[in-house]
Design an enzyme around this catalytic site. Structure first.
Site, PDB file in Angstrom:
ATOM      1  N   THR A  15       0.489  -1.710   0.245  1.00 47.30           N
ATOM      2  CA  THR A  15       0.240   0.213  -0.508  1.00 47.30           C
ATOM      3  C   THR A  15       0.544   1.282   0.026  1.00 47.30           C
ATOM      4  OG1 THR A  15      -2.256  -0.783   1.434  1.00 47.30           O
ATOM      5  CG2 THR A  15      -1.498   1.494   1.220  1.00 47.30           C
ATOM      6  N   GLY A  32      -5.382  -5.043   6.835  1.00 49.08           N
ATOM      7  CA  GLY A  32      -6.062  -4.685   7.070  1.00 49.08           C
ATOM      8  C   GLY A  32      -7.751  -4.757   8.353  1.00 49.08           C
ATOM      9  N   VAL A  68     -12.889  -5.281   1.466  1.00 52.64           N
ATOM     10  CA  VAL A  68     -12.622  -4.013   1.324  1.00 52.64           C
ATOM     11  C   VAL A  68     -11.631  -3.722   2.833  1.00 52.64           C
ATOM     12  CG1 VAL A  68     -13.075  -1.361   1.910  1.00 52.64           C
ATOM     13  CG2 VAL A  68     -14.805  -2.635   0.300  1.00 52.64           C
ATOM     14  N   GLY A  69     -10.559  -3.053   2.457  1.00 52.27           N
ATOM     15  CA  GLY A  69      -9.599  -3.305   3.878  1.00 52.27           C
ATOM     16  C   GLY A  69      -9.631  -2.058   5.172  1.00 52.27           C
TER      17      GLY A  69
HETATM   18  N1  ASP Z   1      -3.918  -1.985   4.381  1.00 48.43           N
HETATM   19  C1  ASP Z   1      -4.110  -2.414   3.330  1.00 48.43           C
HETATM   20  C2  ASP Z   1      -5.165  -3.646   3.431  1.00 48.43           C
HETATM   21  O1  ASP Z   1      -5.570  -4.168   4.198  1.00 48.43           O
HETATM   22  C3  ASP Z   1      -3.134  -3.390   2.387  1.00 48.43           C
HETATM   23  C4  ASP Z   1      -1.699  -2.974   2.777  1.00 48.43           C
HETATM   24  O2  ASP Z   1      -1.366  -1.901   3.432  1.00 48.43           O
HETATM   25  O3  ASP Z   1      -1.053  -3.869   2.478  1.00 48.43           O
HETATM   26  O4  ASP Z   1      -5.950  -3.377   2.171  1.00 48.43           O
END
Ligand code: ASP
Length: 277
Positions: free
Chosen positions: A144, A198, A173-174
């Site tokens: 991300t 997430g 959805v995260g």
């Molecule tokens: N936080 C993001 C999600 O869970 C993934 C990530 O940070 O790599 O969608």
């Protein structure tokens, strides 16, 4: 972190700082920085976004500023190059905070945002197979992208953009588009942008939890350490955080094995590293 990613991060930091140096807002600096990372295809966002188990890229993004606590977000958006810009437009052009799915896509089209044609057709998978596949997966691909910034007026901003995690069910959805989970910004406490698994970040509302600690007088490093320690000890979560306080102190902390990130305050060259012990 690859050398291409390191170069891209340094360029994005320089571009974001350039906006601040010319008197631009923290919000636009954050959007620009994230936009370059989305554009690169080198991270799990924008062009490089992960695919959900049906083979489709669905992206999440959020942005927030600390003066009036204005925020905008999109979730499960498809086919656009810059979800972070769609998030800013939700914030600036609507009375809402979050738009989802095809409606978020239609909104982005209305503003003629750049399209990104994802390669590969959607896969037809039976739900039994998708669920089984999801449970069997042990791989983790994060990446991300996010940014926090402080401008001359003393306003902080935070943003993040993602293609989600590995082996996601379609429609998952995260934390990223959920204000207070993946992103938070308040001039009375600070700006936080999260990365990591997430589901855990959502359950402990980590970005707001770090800001609450900042508001109680903790330093960015201590606030992050406490919140991340709680994430690990309570639910074995895994995450990393960018934290910036309105007086310019910042910290980058993670309980993931690596976290490619950097900072620049205008002198010398941007600093970029793959780990922040
Ligand atoms: N936080 C993001 C999600 O869970 C993934 C990530 O940070 O790599 O969608």
């Amino acid at each position: 972190m690859t050398s291409a990613q390191a170069t891209c991060l340094a360029d994005a930091l320089a571009a974001g700082y350039g906006i601040l140096a010319q008197g631009g807002s923290a919000l636009i600096a954050v959007e620009r920085t994230i936009g370059l990372l989305e554009q690169s295809g080198l991270f799990n966002a924008g062009r490089g976004a992960n695919r959900q188990l049906d083979g489709v890229q669905r992206m999440d993004a959020a942005i927030m500023e600390g003066t009036q606590l204005k925020a905008g977000a999109v979730a499960s958006i498809e086919g656009i190059a810059h979800p972070i810009t769609a998030a800013r437009l939700v914030m600036e052009e609507t009375d809402h905070v979050l738009l989802v799915g095809p409606f978020a896509g239609r909104f982005a089209q209305h503003f003629k945002l750049d399209r990104h044609r994802s390669t590969g057709a959607p896969r037809r998978l039976s739900y039994d197979r998708i669920l089984g596949k999801q449970k069997r997966s042990t791989r983790e691909r994060h990446g991300t992208v996010g940014a926090v910034a402080l401008d001359r007026s003393g306003t902080v901003a935070a943003g993040a953009s993602t293609g989600g995690i590995d082996s996601m069910l379609p429609g998952r959805v995260g934390d990223t588009p959920l204000i207070g989970c993946g992103v938070y910004a308040d001039n009375q406490s600070g700006a936080v942008s999260m990365t990591g698994a997430g589901e855990g970040i959502i359950r402990l509302v980590i970005a707001k939890s770090i800001c609450d600690r900042l508001a109680m007088g903790k330093s960015p490093a201590v606030a992050a350490r406490q919140a991340l320690r709680m994430l690990v000890s309570r639910i074995r979560g895994s995450a990393g955080a960018l934290i910036l306080s309105p007086d310019g102190r910042f910290a980058i902390r993670h309980v993931t094995p690596h976290m490619a990130a950097g900072w620049w305050s205008g002198t010398g060259q941007p600093t970029v590293r793959g780990e922040f012990p």
